[in-house]
Write a protein that holds these residues in place. Sequence first.
Motif, PDB file in Angstrom:
ATOM      1  N   UNK A 166       0.840  -1.189   0.000  1.00  0.00           N
ATOM      2  CA  UNK A 166       0.000   0.000   0.000  1.00  0.00           C
ATOM      3  C   UNK A 166       0.878   1.244   0.000  1.00  0.00           C
ATOM      4  N   UNK A 167       0.414   2.301  -0.662  1.00  0.00           N
ATOM      5  CA  UNK A 167       1.131   3.570  -0.759  1.00  0.00           C
ATOM      6  C   UNK A 167       0.360   4.691  -0.077  1.00  0.00           C
ATOM      7  N   UNK A 168       1.081   5.623   0.562  1.00  0.00           N
ATOM      8  CA  UNK A 168       0.473   6.896   0.885  1.00  0.00           C
ATOM      9  C   UNK A 168       0.260   7.641  -0.430  1.00  0.00           C
ATOM     10  N   UNK A 169      -0.686   8.563  -0.444  1.00  0.00           N
ATOM     11  CA  UNK A 169      -0.912   9.314  -1.676  1.00  0.00           C
ATOM     12  C   UNK A 169       0.317  10.161  -1.991  1.00  0.00           C
ATOM     13  N   UNK A 170       0.820  10.017  -3.207  1.00  0.00           N
ATOM     14  CA  UNK A 170       1.924  10.853  -3.666  1.00  0.00           C
ATOM     15  C   UNK A 170       1.886  10.955  -5.184  1.00  0.00           C
ATOM     16  N   UNK A 217       3.018   6.344   5.416  1.00  0.00           N
ATOM     17  CA  UNK A 217       2.994   7.754   5.791  1.00  0.00           C
ATOM     18  C   UNK A 217       3.670   8.068   7.109  1.00  0.00           C
ATOM     19  N   UNK A 218       4.154   7.041   7.815  1.00  0.00           N
ATOM     20  CA  UNK A 218       4.797   7.277   9.111  1.00  0.00           C
ATOM     21  C   UNK A 218       6.222   7.776   8.926  1.00  0.00           C
ATOM     22  N   UNK A 219       6.651   8.636   9.841  1.00  0.00           N
ATOM     23  CA  UNK A 219       8.039   9.083   9.906  1.00  0.00           C
ATOM     24  C   UNK A 219       8.816   8.116  10.799  1.00  0.00           C
ATOM     25  N   UNK A 220       9.913   7.605  10.286  1.00  0.00           N
ATOM     26  CA  UNK A 220      10.779   6.742  11.091  1.00  0.00           C
ATOM     27  C   UNK A 220      12.172   7.364  11.135  1.00  0.00           C
ATOM     28  N   UNK A 221      12.864   7.162  12.235  1.00  0.00           N
ATOM     29  CA  UNK A 221      14.188   7.721  12.411  1.00  0.00           C
ATOM     30  C   UNK A 221      15.257   6.646  12.194  1.00  0.00           C
ATOM     31  N   UNK A 222      16.428   7.106  11.825  1.00  0.00           N
ATOM     32  CA  UNK A 222      17.531   6.176  11.586  1.00  0.00           C
ATOM     33  C   UNK A 222      17.696   5.242  12.784  1.00  0.00           C
ATOM     34  N   UNK A 223      17.736   3.944  12.513  1.00  0.00           N
ATOM     35  CA  UNK A 223      17.872   2.941  13.563  1.00  0.00           C
ATOM     36  C   UNK A 223      16.573   2.431  14.131  1.00  0.00           C
ATOM     37  N   UNK A 224      15.437   3.103  13.808  1.00  0.00           N
ATOM     38  CA  UNK A 224      14.136   2.620  14.289  1.00  0.00           C
ATOM     39  C   UNK A 224      13.827   1.252  13.682  1.00  0.00           C
TER      40      UNK A 224
END
Length: 341
Positions: A151-155, A269-276
């Motif tokens: 699944x994709x976020x809308x872009x 659509x979630x923001x993830x940080x390096x190492x998450x």
Amino acid sequence: MADNEAFTYNGGKVEPGETQDIRYGISETYLGDPVRIPVTIINGERPGPTVFLSAAAHGDELNGIEVVREVAYEWDLADLAGTLVCMPVMNVPAFLAQQRYLPIYDRDLNRSFPGSETSTGAKRMAHRIYQNFIAPCDLGIDFHTSTRGRTNMLHVRADMSDPAVARLANAFGSHVIIDSSGSSGMLRTESSASGTPAITVEMGEAHRFQRELIDEALAGVESVFAEYGLRGTSTVNWPGWRTVISDENEKTWLRADAGGIVDMHHDRGALVHEGDRICTITNPFKDDNVTVVAPFTGLLVGVLENPVVYPGNPLCHLVELKDKVRRVVEREQSGAPETTL
């Protein structure tokens, strides 16, 4: 002000102020019966651009169908300046089979444009669609979803090196634009190359209507109509923040290094940080877990829906965010008051 011009196609004409619903023949079945696609043409009385809205070039991609139908049949277009060419289901054979590609030799209609009168069945279909309903237009939006199991976020996907395409992509008002010229045979690629700027809108997953994404896409269409003057009541939408992904190093597909069952820890659509930790792959006994972590801080544009994988299968599509955009997204996803860029 001068009246609008008639829209003509091979076999018909739509006069200013007129709407036509047609089933246009693009091929034939094994029994010699016609294969026809539904097309609605709304020709406004006032002059303006001619715009195509297309969906279901892949037969299992349904979200765009509802976007195109709602514009054609539920919007008040009495004061339309210009012409709309609405094609909610381009790939009728695949739609009837509820599969992605044409059942005939499994060909991809969206790698067959602008088509040919004398080539494969897919290219003959593409040719009739393209010559009658794409080439006469001034710009266009082609709606897609992810393939099954993802699944994709809308872009938006667009060739941002082309100023006319970039104007259209920006006008749609999505948070994310992935800058690429596209593959040979794609509708947006061939249309833009021939002078009709076009973009692809990716939204959600196959085999479903997803109301939230449909509404988001409808807002994007309304914003485009405002930019190009088709509807005087509309306003161009600024999404609050936007990132344009142009460098290959700013995006990556993370793939499974082990086969198993996937526990995805974040939504599209979630923001993830390096190492998450993005997801965990386990075997049936849950005694050999493989953790997949984010290689950089970014946005999950696409994620896995089908939770079973072989080694090499895609898990998620991660795009990098610049610092200012990242801070806005962090505030937005934390529930803090909105900030715009």
